[in-house]
Design a protein around this motif. Structure first.
Motif, PDB file in Angstrom:
ATOM      1  N   ASN A  84      67.804  -0.007  43.153  1.00 46.81           N
ATOM      2  CA  ASN A  84      66.191  -0.895  42.838  1.00 46.81           C
ATOM      3  C   ASN A  84      65.852  -1.351  41.635  1.00 46.81           C
ATOM      4  O   ASN A  84      65.091  -2.484  41.375  1.00 46.81           O
ATOM      5  CB  ASN A  84      65.337  -0.084  43.888  1.00 46.81           C
ATOM      6  N   ALA A  85      65.897  -0.051  40.810  1.00 50.13           N
ATOM      7  CA  ALA A  85      65.197  -0.912  39.672  1.00 50.13           C
ATOM      8  C   ALA A  85      65.781  -1.170  38.722  1.00 50.13           C
ATOM      9  O   ALA A  85      64.691  -2.252  37.989  1.00 50.13           O
ATOM     10  CB  ALA A  85      65.363   0.591  38.061  1.00 50.13           C
ATOM     11  N   LEU A  86      67.849  -2.358  39.030  1.00 50.60           N
ATOM     12  CA  LEU A  86      68.334  -2.589  38.102  1.00 50.60           C
ATOM     13  C   LEU A  86      67.524  -3.954  38.867  1.00 50.60           C
ATOM     14  O   LEU A  86      67.399  -5.366  38.433  1.00 50.60           O
ATOM     15  CB  LEU A  86      69.810  -2.219  37.770  1.00 50.60           C
ATOM     16  N   LYS A  87      67.358  -4.269  39.999  1.00 51.15           N
ATOM     17  CA  LYS A  87      67.346  -5.473  40.850  1.00 51.15           C
ATOM     18  C   LYS A  87      66.001  -6.477  40.624  1.00 51.15           C
ATOM     19  O   LYS A  87      65.535  -7.190  40.655  1.00 51.15           O
ATOM     20  CB  LYS A  87      67.405  -5.347  42.455  1.00 51.15           C
ATOM     21  N   ASP A  88      64.874  -5.183  40.692  1.00 48.15           N
ATOM     22  CA  ASP A  88      63.131  -5.316  40.289  1.00 48.15           C
ATOM     23  C   ASP A  88      63.465  -5.550  38.864  1.00 48.15           C
ATOM     24  O   ASP A  88      62.630  -7.283  38.787  1.00 48.15           O
ATOM     25  CB  ASP A  88      62.871  -4.052  40.672  1.00 48.15           C
ATOM     26  N   TYR A  89      64.384  -5.188  37.775  1.00 49.24           N
ATOM     27  CA  TYR A  89      64.077  -5.376  37.009  1.00 49.24           C
ATOM     28  C   TYR A  89      64.484  -7.049  36.353  1.00 49.24           C
ATOM     29  O   TYR A  89      64.237  -7.815  35.845  1.00 49.24           O
ATOM     30  CB  TYR A  89      65.307  -4.738  36.200  1.00 49.24           C
ATOM     31  N   ILE A  90      66.072  -7.322  36.938  1.00 48.89           N
ATOM     32  CA  ILE A  90      66.431  -8.973  36.998  1.00 48.89           C
ATOM     33  C   ILE A  90      65.402  -9.422  37.472  1.00 48.89           C
ATOM     34  O   ILE A  90      64.958 -10.893  37.044  1.00 48.89           O
ATOM     35  CB  ILE A  90      67.977  -8.864  37.450  1.00 48.89           C
ATOM     36  N   GLN A  91      65.449  -9.768  38.884  1.00 48.30           N
ATOM     37  CA  GLN A  91      63.988 -10.960  39.858  1.00 48.30           C
ATOM     38  C   GLN A  91      62.440 -10.692  38.567  1.00 48.30           C
ATOM     39  O   GLN A  91      61.866 -12.198  39.011  1.00 48.30           O
ATOM     40  CB  GLN A  91      63.862  -9.804  40.794  1.00 48.30           C
ATOM     41  N   GLY A  92      61.901  -9.754  38.296  1.00 50.01           N
ATOM     42  CA  GLY A  92      61.235  -9.684  37.461  1.00 50.01           C
ATOM     43  C   GLY A  92      61.350 -10.736  36.184  1.00 50.01           C
ATOM     44  O   GLY A  92      60.363 -11.794  35.647  1.00 50.01           O
ATOM     45  N   LEU A  93      62.592 -10.998  35.118  1.00 50.19           N
ATOM     46  CA  LEU A  93      63.020 -11.686  34.262  1.00 50.19           C
ATOM     47  C   LEU A  93      62.479 -12.955  34.583  1.00 50.19           C
ATOM     48  O   LEU A  93      62.213 -14.077  34.149  1.00 50.19           O
ATOM     49  CB  LEU A  93      63.884 -10.864  33.663  1.00 50.19           C
ATOM     50  N   GLN A  94      63.344 -12.713  35.774  1.00 47.81           N
ATOM     51  CA  GLN A  94      63.230 -13.948  36.353  1.00 47.81           C
ATOM     52  C   GLN A  94      62.193 -15.091  36.663  1.00 47.81           C
ATOM     53  O   GLN A  94      61.930 -15.812  36.602  1.00 47.81           O
ATOM     54  CB  GLN A  94      64.529 -14.481  37.406  1.00 47.81           C
ATOM     55  N   GLN A  95      61.857 -14.759  37.495  1.00 48.23           N
ATOM     56  CA  GLN A  95      59.769 -14.578  37.794  1.00 48.23           C
ATOM     57  C   GLN A  95      59.482 -14.535  36.184  1.00 48.23           C
ATOM     58  O   GLN A  95      59.023 -15.959  36.494  1.00 48.23           O
ATOM     59  CB  GLN A  95      59.225 -13.956  38.179  1.00 48.23           C
ATOM     60  N   ASP A  96      59.283 -13.932  35.585  1.00 43.35           N
ATOM     61  CA  ASP A  96      58.281 -14.242  34.333  1.00 43.35           C
ATOM     62  C   ASP A  96      58.751 -15.856  33.792  1.00 43.35           C
ATOM     63  O   ASP A  96      58.319 -16.345  32.778  1.00 43.35           O
ATOM     64  CB  ASP A  96      58.837 -12.787  33.444  1.00 43.35           C
ATOM     65  N   ARG A  97      60.179 -15.697  33.397  1.00 42.93           N
ATOM     66  CA  ARG A  97      60.807 -17.232  32.382  1.00 42.93           C
ATOM     67  C   ARG A  97      60.165 -18.234  33.509  1.00 42.93           C
ATOM     68  O   ARG A  97      60.051 -19.251  32.650  1.00 42.93           O
ATOM     69  CB  ARG A  97      62.122 -17.449  33.094  1.00 42.93           C
ATOM     70  N   MET A  98      59.603 -18.294  34.445  1.00 43.99           N
ATOM     71  CA  MET A  98      59.115 -19.333  34.697  1.00 43.99           C
ATOM     72  C   MET A  98      57.339 -19.129  34.793  1.00 43.99           C
ATOM     73  O   MET A  98      56.820 -20.822  34.606  1.00 43.99           O
ATOM     74  CB  MET A  98      59.256 -19.513  36.540  1.00 43.99           C
ATOM     75  N   THR A  99      56.798 -18.434  34.435  1.00 44.01           N
ATOM     76  CA  THR A  99      55.709 -18.177  34.651  1.00 44.01           C
ATOM     77  C   THR A  99      54.853 -18.043  33.161  1.00 44.01           C
ATOM     78  O   THR A  99      53.291 -17.266  32.755  1.00 44.01           O
ATOM     79  CB  THR A  99      55.088 -17.509  35.773  1.00 44.01           C
ATOM     80  N   VAL A 100      55.452 -17.378  32.416  1.00 40.56           N
ATOM     81  CA  VAL A 100      54.943 -16.535  31.059  1.00 40.56           C
ATOM     82  C   VAL A 100      55.233 -17.135  30.141  1.00 40.56           C
ATOM     83  O   VAL A 100      55.922 -18.244  30.251  1.00 40.56           O
ATOM     84  CB  VAL A 100      55.494 -15.624  31.077  1.00 40.56           C
ATOM     85  N   ASP A 101      53.850 -17.908  28.997  1.00 41.54           N
ATOM     86  CA  ASP A 101      54.436 -18.371  28.209  1.00 41.54           C
ATOM     87  C   ASP A 101      55.153 -17.484  27.239  1.00 41.54           C
ATOM     88  O   ASP A 101      56.351 -18.216  26.354  1.00 41.54           O
ATOM     89  CB  ASP A 101      52.598 -19.046  27.520  1.00 41.54           C
ATOM     90  N   ASN A 102      54.368 -16.078  26.553  1.00 38.34           N
ATOM     91  CA  ASN A 102      55.006 -15.203  25.413  1.00 38.34           C
ATOM     92  C   ASN A 102      56.441 -14.797  26.182  1.00 38.34           C
ATOM     93  O   ASN A 102      55.752 -13.538  26.851  1.00 38.34           O
ATOM     94  CB  ASN A 102      54.132 -14.802  24.897  1.00 38.34           C
ATOM     95  N   LEU A 103      57.252 -14.661  25.923  1.00 34.97           N
ATOM     96  CA  LEU A 103      58.366 -14.000  26.549  1.00 34.97           C
ATOM     97  C   LEU A 103      58.754 -12.855  25.919  1.00 34.97           C
ATOM     98  O   LEU A 103      58.987 -11.822  26.338  1.00 34.97           O
ATOM     99  CB  LEU A 103      59.801 -14.806  26.579  1.00 34.97           C
ATOM    100  N   GLN A 104      58.297 -12.707  24.404  1.00 36.33           N
ATOM    101  CA  GLN A 104      58.731 -11.239  24.734  1.00 36.33           C
ATOM    102  C   GLN A 104      58.181 -10.144  25.062  1.00 36.33           C
ATOM    103  O   GLN A 104      59.028  -9.281  25.080  1.00 36.33           O
ATOM    104  CB  GLN A 104      58.541 -11.069  21.999  1.00 36.33           C
ATOM    105  N   PRO A 105      57.044 -10.221  24.811  1.00 38.31           N
ATOM    106  CA  PRO A 105      55.565  -9.108  25.855  1.00 38.31           C
ATOM    107  C   PRO A 105      56.400  -8.653  26.787  1.00 38.31           C
ATOM    108  O   PRO A 105      56.470  -7.746  27.403  1.00 38.31           O
ATOM    109  CB  PRO A 105      54.693  -9.455  25.231  1.00 38.31           C
TER     110      PRO A 105
END
Length: 226
Positions: free
Chosen positions: A121-142
């Motif tokens: 579950n943690a790995l699934k949430d991690y990857i899905q969260g990164l994919q979501q942030d990649r589309m919506t977040v400007d500053n990717l490092q934080p």
């Protein structure tokens, strides 16, 4: 469970703090590295005697050093992104990480079942969260750092109630080869580079079944780390 020491001495670890603003999460990270047979395991065990240090005994997570590691994931996420390549790295990283951490519980079948579900579950949430942030977040490092900190809390079974007092120890010898890249993910991380007399290291390496068979080979191996 990760081990922590019982010493009453306190270590100043404020410099290790990496804060996740999204989750109000702190991760204090101290890495141990060096060439094989240099004494990294000895140093790691001594550090675990401090009650503010936590980590798994005799375990190298290789999270930063394996093929398709967190460093590769970070590079694909922030610099050379394409959905296909990013997803390919995610798949290998998840498979490797799952296998290494679940193997810790091979002698505890009941606990293993629970941890398999938790890690999956943690790995699934991690990857899905990164994919979501990649589309919506400007500053990717934080964003990457925050989500990776949350993943580490699950993988290393950090107790949320004691996070502010805890420094996570991780010992993989080749950490020292990737410290600049690790600092891009966790800017406040610290590393202890263990150095031993190269002649003693060469002697020790040559006595290992997996080690080099001659002094020239041994010193070539050592120079890659030093």
């Amino acid at each position: 469970m990760p081990c922590n020491g019982t010493s009453h001495s306190r270590t100043q670890t404020d410099a290790f703090t990496m804060t996740s603003h999204a989750d109000n999460l702190d991760l204090r990270l101290l890495l141990v590295g060096g060439t094989g047979r240099s004494g990294t395991s000895f140093v790691y065990r001594q550090l675990l005697n401090n009650r503010e240090m936590v980590g798994f005994e005799e375990f190298e997570s290789q999270l930063f050093t394996s093929n398709q590691s967190l460093i590769d994931l970070y590079d694909r996420y922030t610099r050379s992104y394409s959905p296909e390549r990013f997803n390919a790295v995610c798949r290998v990283f998840s498979e490797q990480t799952r296998a290494r951490f679940i193997a810790l519980y091979r002698k505890r079948p009941i606990r293993r079942v629970f941890r398999e579900r938790q890690i999956d579950n943690a790995l699934k949430d991690y990857i899905q969260g990164l994919q979501q942030d990649r589309m919506t977040v400007d500053n990717l490092q934080p964003s990457f750092s925050q989500r990776t900190a949350r993943l580490f809390h699950t993988l290393f079974e950090l107790d949320d109630a004691s996070d502010a007092e805890t420094t996570l120890l991780e010992k993989t010898p080749h950490n020292v080869l990737f410290f600049p890249q690790i600092r891009q993910i966790f800017p406040s991380a610290k590393i202890i580079h263990v150095v031993r007399d190269p002649r003693a290291v060469a002697e020790s390496l040559m006595r290992q079944s997996w080690g080099p068979s001659s002094y020239p080979e041994a010193f070539t191996w050592i120079r890659q780390i030093l």
